[in-house]
Design an enzyme around this catalytic site. Sequence first.
Site, short mmCIF file in Angstrom:
data_model
loop_
_atom_site.label_atom_id
_atom_site.label_comp_id
_atom_site.label_asym_id
_atom_site.label_seq_id
_atom_site.Cartn_x
_atom_site.Cartn_y
_atom_site.Cartn_z
CG ASP A 137 -1.89 1.06 1.32
OD1 ASP A 137 -2.77 1.06 0.44
OD2 ASP A 137 -1.82 1.91 2.23
CD GLU B 213 -2.34 2.04 -3.44
OE1 GLU B 213 -3.48 2.27 -3.87
OE2 GLU B 213 -1.98 2.36 -2.30
#
Length: 668
Positions: A350, A379
């Site tokens: 993340d 990400e």
Amino acid sequence: MSLCTCTILSGAYVCGPIDTSAQSTRDIELAKLPSYSADDLELKVDATGTHFRLWSPEADEAKVYLYDTDRNTPAVDSLTMKRDVKGTWTASVNKPLYGMFYTFRIKHNRKWLKHTPGIWAKAVGTNGERAAIIDIAATDPEGWNTDKGPSLKAINDAVIYEMHHRDFSMHPSSGIVNKGKFIALTEQDTKSMLGDKTGIEHLKELGITHVHILPSYDYNSIDESQLPSNGYNWGYDPYNYNAPEGSYSTNPSDPSARISEMKQMVKSLHDAGIGVIMDVVYNHTANNDDSNFSLTAPDYFYRHKPDGSYSDASGCGNETASERQQMRDFIINSVKYWAKEYHIDGFRFDLMAIHDIETMNQVAAALKEINPDIFIYGEGWTAGDSPLPADQRALKENVAKMPDIAVFSDDLRDAVKGHYSNEADRGFATGKPGLEETVKIGIVASTAHPQVDYSKGANSKFAYAAEPTQIINYVSCHDDLTLTDKLAKSMPDASEQERLRAAKLAQTIVLTSQGTPFIFAGEEVFRDKKGVHNSYKSPDSINAIDWSNKHKYADQFNYYRELIKLRKSHPAFRMTSAADITKHIKFDDVKHDNLVSYSITGNANGDEWKEIKLAFNGSDEPLNIKVSKGDWIIIANDGKINAEGLGKSRGGTITVAPRSALIMAREK
Ligand code: CA
């Protein structure tokens, strides 16, 4: 307590100026503290007894408290810890304390802080308040010694399915007994009331290779003492990084249950030939001063602004400091622990760009040493600015510096369906012109290609991926509107039939593009979330997948299944080098809005097909393309697909139906 929704900001990657003066004096001081990286931190039980070793270099004093139960009872004993090497404190008891619980407490700046289970608790009781002393080996399911995930030659052989434990099994139509639990995925032969396969049988039928489970470590927001009436949360609010979440277990007060049940889930998926990828959120914690990091070694694990306050690249109130040795070691040792103890096959980071490039490369190296098939993606953006200089961030623009890491392509995502942050915005597949070049960027997995003009890219302006194995392609995930809802909001006047066609076209682009495809659970049954774009704490009535839709949208499901089969049976869609893509992909010179047409030529990547012709028509009118004369098999046409062929064609001028994909192949 902050309830984080960081990933809602995905796509908002920030490239701030390089400004080392932004580093606070406190951060410079913290970086000089000694670190300790051996694997006996916090708890070790061996023949000589139970040993505690807490890393807390700035503590004035440290204590361990022992308990009989997991909560609400006073300590039965406490041990004063002694200062030891490299910033650690130790205490021992000369017998194994299996069955007991413990917390640490440190005195910092002459003040005793709150109790903490530490940062290395591998077993915890209800709400993760106290760490537990258990025999972890006893949690292994039968056959665990020989358990192994699927082998892949490369990450882009995977078809990733992103799911949340509750979404997948909570709906009454799931036919699953242990709804919302890890062991929902151990139930065999489950069916909906209408007779369609659900649960793990559904995954096998669909043909995906890996499930990517939303955060499954112990998170903060769900009160585990209130089962079964507990609520819903995505889980991007980490509390104990090295123990599973209690609300997904059948008994959160039993520290062994959550561990054993998560392992049973992994084993069941592995037995079905499916790998397990874990979503990990080391970039921030749910709390600031009360996090286990802060209560163990105040300030150390975080970055700060020049005024000493928490910097906040996560948008959740803080950001961790991966460049600092003890934090870097923590991340590396934590993923290694999940890979070894739980046999996890991949990790999704993340807000990965909050971490530094060096840490991510070390993460990849450490994991590949355990199992070369493990893959890592994340990400490639942050949700706010960071004191970490942009050239050190694990940004998607820097992915070429991280050979074993992949990043999500927001390029393809936003180009195909419309921008994530503007509900009404349309994309290539729904008739918005001008995005053809960005779709081509997606097709070549953001690698350099002589026929792709990156200056016309809607998001990225250069070929940032060195190889196609560094790109994850998708059109929707847990963040933002589901594809179904996005189509409803951006095509309000279209019939459901038209939206179903657009969804098929969008996923055909994802599943045939180079890179690794990723789909959001339930899209294959046209799942919606009633228009809620940020459902991180919405009730099950919004989030749970209604499996009766598998019946209603059987045609959609069959299309997705066949599309996955097509990809898996043809290596031409899974080239592993940018050089091969340049050599084998030839774009046609079509000059029409919402039309992209190309060939994969020359038995690419060892494919039995000499040439594959793909044409995507995102407009609402039929468009013609020219196909060379030959013996063609039609694979997909006008919203239908069959990996073995729908019919034959001699080539020539071929019509691509509105909002649909045409795929043809020839063997010679
Ligand atoms: Ca929890």
